[in-house]
Design an enzyme around this catalytic site. Structure first.
Site, PDB file in Angstrom:
ATOM      1  N   TYR A 144      -2.514   3.916  -6.666  1.00 32.18           N
ATOM      2  CA  TYR A 144      -1.662   5.023  -7.105  1.00 32.18           C
ATOM      3  C   TYR A 144      -0.628   5.292  -6.030  1.00 32.18           C
ATOM      4  O   TYR A 144      -0.953   5.393  -4.845  1.00 32.18           O
ATOM      5  CB  TYR A 144      -2.509   6.277  -7.330  1.00 32.18           C
ATOM      6  CG  TYR A 144      -1.707   7.503  -7.717  1.00 32.18           C
ATOM      7  CD1 TYR A 144      -1.059   7.569  -8.959  1.00 32.18           C
ATOM      8  CD2 TYR A 144      -1.595   8.597  -6.859  1.00 32.18           C
ATOM      9  CE1 TYR A 144      -0.330   8.698  -9.317  1.00 32.18           C
ATOM     10  CE2 TYR A 144      -0.872   9.727  -7.213  1.00 32.18           C
ATOM     11  CZ  TYR A 144      -0.242   9.768  -8.442  1.00 32.18           C
ATOM     12  OH  TYR A 144       0.477  10.890  -8.800  1.00 32.18           O
ATOM     13  N   ASP A 239       1.575   1.813   1.403  1.00 32.45           N
ATOM     14  CA  ASP A 239       1.518   3.221   1.026  1.00 32.45           C
ATOM     15  C   ASP A 239       0.336   3.833   1.778  1.00 32.45           C
ATOM     16  O   ASP A 239      -0.814   3.668   1.375  1.00 32.45           O
ATOM     17  CB  ASP A 239       1.358   3.354  -0.487  1.00 32.45           C
ATOM     18  CG  ASP A 239       1.218   4.813  -0.922  1.00 32.45           C
ATOM     19  OD1 ASP A 239       1.122   5.694  -0.040  1.00 32.45           O
ATOM     20  OD2 ASP A 239       1.205   5.058  -2.138  1.00 32.45           O
ATOM     21  N   LYS A 267       0.723  13.818   2.941  1.00 24.91           N
ATOM     22  CA  LYS A 267      -0.565  14.491   3.138  1.00 24.91           C
ATOM     23  C   LYS A 267      -0.780  15.019   4.566  1.00 24.91           C
ATOM     24  O   LYS A 267      -0.298  16.092   4.884  1.00 24.91           O
ATOM     25  CB  LYS A 267      -1.690  13.595   2.627  1.00 24.91           C
ATOM     26  CG  LYS A 267      -1.546  13.436   1.093  1.00 24.91           C
ATOM     27  CD  LYS A 267      -2.658  12.737   0.373  1.00 24.91           C
ATOM     28  CE  LYS A 267      -2.414  12.846  -1.136  1.00 24.91           C
ATOM     29  NZ  LYS A 267      -2.524  11.637  -1.876  1.00 24.91           N
TER      30      LYS A 267
END
Ligand SMILES: *Cc1c(COP(=O)(O)O)cnc(C)c1O
Length: 432
Positions: A144, A239, A267
């Protein structure tokens, strides 16, 4: 445990907000439940509006590696707050954040801040296409990368949880530019590179896939991706929105000693405020506007509040790495304790669990074979997971409401917290 107020608020939210939530996995649909409304968080705990307290392993989906509402982070935010919330012009925290990231990521020589992980990966893809002049992107099943059109193809996280790995609204013309491969399959990758290598702009992946649960790259796999992309002048994009500063200060690329061409972060580097960043070699990054032809911008990019929170989070986390209380060692030891306990509980109860973990990230799949890719992950008994989830919730342990999400331990999770979690798991398993 009472959930009266949460229930009432959710009914209200359903009338005003699609599905009652502002991000799909929060809706508890995969576990046949209703979400709890949270009133406050502190350390390893969250408290819902009905005053129930939980040990939290969602950790706001990754950022709160020091635990919720860490004093250093709160202090940095309030200091910055008194100077205003947004400048729309350069400020010194941007340099400080850039230096901090560059110090831990040798593959990143220039970095640009944005507002979410989604923006970071989206910008990486555009930049890779602009730099190479090629169209195709390769991604992996179950990875994702945020809700970017080109990357919502066989995607993980909420898309997978809700059975919509391919989103409506993404034109097939666009989706056709994304090639999707099984993870940890060297032959499938080599074949695509052999056949279409010179049309591919970039290969993007979570070097440690953690949005379909959690599985690790097989030995030699990341090395193969690096070698073949380099040979064919394809950009390799890591990522590390989730793994950056999580599995090690320098992310998965530090652990596996691979230098990608571009890295997406988010994050943890926002300390719980909205943030994203992407960086890479000077040559590639200078293709961005205003120096180069690839456009990318943001009204709130480099927001001083987000950067203050993120800098405090990173400094607190990495400042002590060489000291006696290395937080990564602490996280590893808590993780190991949870893992050993869960393995023991699974063995005694004869309910098969594949407990997969790296440092403070973990996932327990309810299946009897180790998980190496999305196909393996899908063999997990999600009904059993739902039972486990509710058993844990009733006993004060808050896990991600989906089999296909990783759990996160923070430095605020004490030995007592882990013990309490294992007691809850033992009781839950004996009732299954
Ligand atoms: C969370 C996540 C994203 C998306 O970040 P947002 O801030 O939610 O847009 C992208 N990639 C990975 C690996 C993630 O875990």
């Amino acid at each position: 445990m009472k959930h009266d107020l949460s229930h009432k608020l959710f009914a209200e939210a359903l009338k005003l907000i699609p599905g009652g939530v502002n991000s799909p996995v929060r809706a508890f649909r995969a576990v046949d439940g209703e979400p709890l409304f949270i009133q406050r968080v502190k350390g390893s705990r969250l408290v819902d509006v009905d005053d129930n307290e939980f040990i939290d392993y969602v950790s706001t989906w990754g950022p709160s590696i020091l635990g919720h509402a860490h004093p250093s982070v709160l202090h940095a935010i309030s200091e910055q707050l008194s100077k205003g919330t947004s400048f729309g012009a350069p400020h010194v925290l941007e340099i400080k954040m850039a230096r901090l990231i560059l110090a831990h990521y040798p593959s990143i020589r220039k970095i640009r801040m944005c507002n979410s992980g989604t923006e970071a990966t989206m910008s990486c893809v555009r930049l890779a296409r602009g730099f190479t002049g090629r169209k195709l992107i390769v991604k992996f099943e179950g990875c994702y990368h945020g809700h970017v059109d080109s990357l919502l193809v066989k995607a993980g996280s909420g898309a997978l949880t809700l059975g919509q790995p391919d989103s409506a609204g993404v034109p097939s013309d666009l989706a056709q530019l994304t090639i999707t491969l099984p993870f940890n399959d060297p032959e499938a990758f080599s074949q695509v590179i052999r056949e279409r290598g010179n049309e591919i702009a970039a290969v993007i992946l979570e070097p440690i896939p953690a949005n379909a649960g959690l599985y690790l790259p097989a030995p030699g796999y990341l090395e193969l991706l690096r070698e073949l992309t380099r040979d064919h002048e394809i950009l390799l994009i890591f990522d590390e929105v989730m793994t950056g500063f999580r599995v090690a200060p320098g992310g998965a690329q530090q652990i596996y000693k691979i230098n990608p061409d571009l890295t997406a972060l988010g994050k943890i580097i926002g300390g719980g405020l909205p943030v994203g960043a992407f960086g890479g070699t000077t040559e590639i990054m200078d293709c961005l506007a205003p120096t180069g032809p690839v456009y990318q911008a943001g009204t709130l990019s480099g927001n001083p509040l987000s950067l203050a929170a993120g800098i405090a989070n990173i400094e607190q986390l990495t400042g002590a790495v060489k000291g006696e209380s290395n937080p990564y060692k602490e996280l590893e030891s808590r993780g190991a304790m949870l893992e050993a306990g869960m393995r023991e509980i699974s063995a005694t109860s004869k309910i098969p669990v594949q407990f997969q973990r790296i440092g403070s990230m973990f996932c327990g799949y309810f299946c009897d074979q180790p998980v190496h890719n999305l196909d393996d992950a899908k063999k997990s008994d999600t009904r059993r997971f739902a039972k486990f989830f509710h058993g844990m919730l009733d006993r004060g342990v808050y896990l991600a409401p989906s089999q296909f999400e990783a759990g996160f331990i923070s430095t605020a999770h004490s030995i007592g917290d882990i013990e309490q979690t294992l007691r809850a798991a033992r009781e839950t398993f004996s009732g299954m």
